[in-house]
Design an enzyme around this catalytic site. Sequence first.
Site, short mmCIF file in Angstrom:
data_model
loop_
_atom_site.label_atom_id
_atom_site.label_comp_id
_atom_site.label_asym_id
_atom_site.label_seq_id
_atom_site.Cartn_x
_atom_site.Cartn_y
_atom_site.Cartn_z
N LYS A 96 0.88 -1.17 0.00
CA LYS A 96 0.00 0.00 0.00
C LYS A 96 0.91 1.22 0.00
CE LYS A 96 -3.79 2.26 2.42
NZ LYS A 96 -3.22 3.46 3.09
N GLY A 157 -8.49 9.94 8.95
CA GLY A 157 -8.90 10.15 10.33
C GLY A 157 -9.91 11.26 10.54
N ALA A 184 -9.66 5.98 3.46
CA ALA A 184 -9.47 7.15 4.33
C ALA A 184 -10.68 8.06 4.37
CB ALA A 184 -8.24 7.96 3.95
N GLY A 185 -10.94 8.59 5.56
CA GLY A 185 -11.97 9.60 5.75
C GLY A 185 -13.34 9.07 6.11
N ASN A 206 -9.72 2.27 9.27
CA ASN A 206 -9.00 1.91 10.48
C ASN A 206 -9.55 2.68 11.67
OD1 ASN A 206 -5.44 1.54 11.37
ND2 ASN A 206 -7.25 1.25 12.58
N THR A 207 -9.36 4.00 11.66
CA THR A 207 -9.71 4.83 12.81
C THR A 207 -11.17 4.72 13.20
OG1 THR A 207 -8.02 6.38 12.04
CG2 THR A 207 -9.46 7.14 13.79
#
EC number: 2.8.1.10
Length: 260
Positions: A96, A157, A184-185, A206-207
């Site tokens: 990645k 995040g 992301a986001g 993830n977050t």
Amino acid sequence: MVSFYDREFSSRLLIGTALYPSPKIMQDAIRAAGSQIVTVSLRRETAGGKTGDAFWSLIRELDVTVLPNTAGCKTVREAVTTAKLARELFGTSWIKLEVIADNDTLQPDVVGLVEAAAILIRDGFDVFPYCTEDLGVAMRLVEAGCKVVMPWAAPIGSAKGITNRDALKLLRERLPDVTLVVDAGLGAPSHAAQACELGYDAVLLNTAVAKAADPVVMAGAFRLAVEAGRNAYEAGLMEARDFASPSTPVVGTPFWHAVS
């Protein structure tokens, strides 16, 4: 099924391994998500010593495919070097690829990203590039040899969800044969469903799971959202309209209900 570099997977939810309250919760969350691919930071693995060994043992227990990343790299040289180290450590050609331009927004350096992708592909890597939703950048990555492109929904995040729906929709339309992953986001399961409704092949997060009050339950919620979004896309969503359209037919309506 979703294909990543000629390998097929049933889960369309990729998940990260950082920021969890504990290793046990991380394991349980990944299982609840049903994810078959997890991202792992090379820096965490190499800097952890015995802790890193324990972490790697936990990942092995999950029987998942590892996707190492170049998180934190700011230059082409740094990203390429990190990718090569990851290949040696994890025994995989998958990477990645992240080349970060700005520490505050974690926005990708798209110029460096394309350059690094081309170098790594020539060296035998299967590159998963983290990029913006810019069509021109995505096309350059595909021209360089990327079979997977991973545009963000919003900054890493931020939990804002999809901030440029039209751009992501255009990417899907213009790159029909490329595996597209929203990366992301995303902050809520509904965001993941929206991405899949646009026809994106998968999402990576993830977050949103790791920082939830209950990561395990949240992981399960994202799994269901991804499944629902993909099913909706395959079923065929009706187009939005500017005006109302009756769902009840007027044929056969009693005359006393007729409007004069």
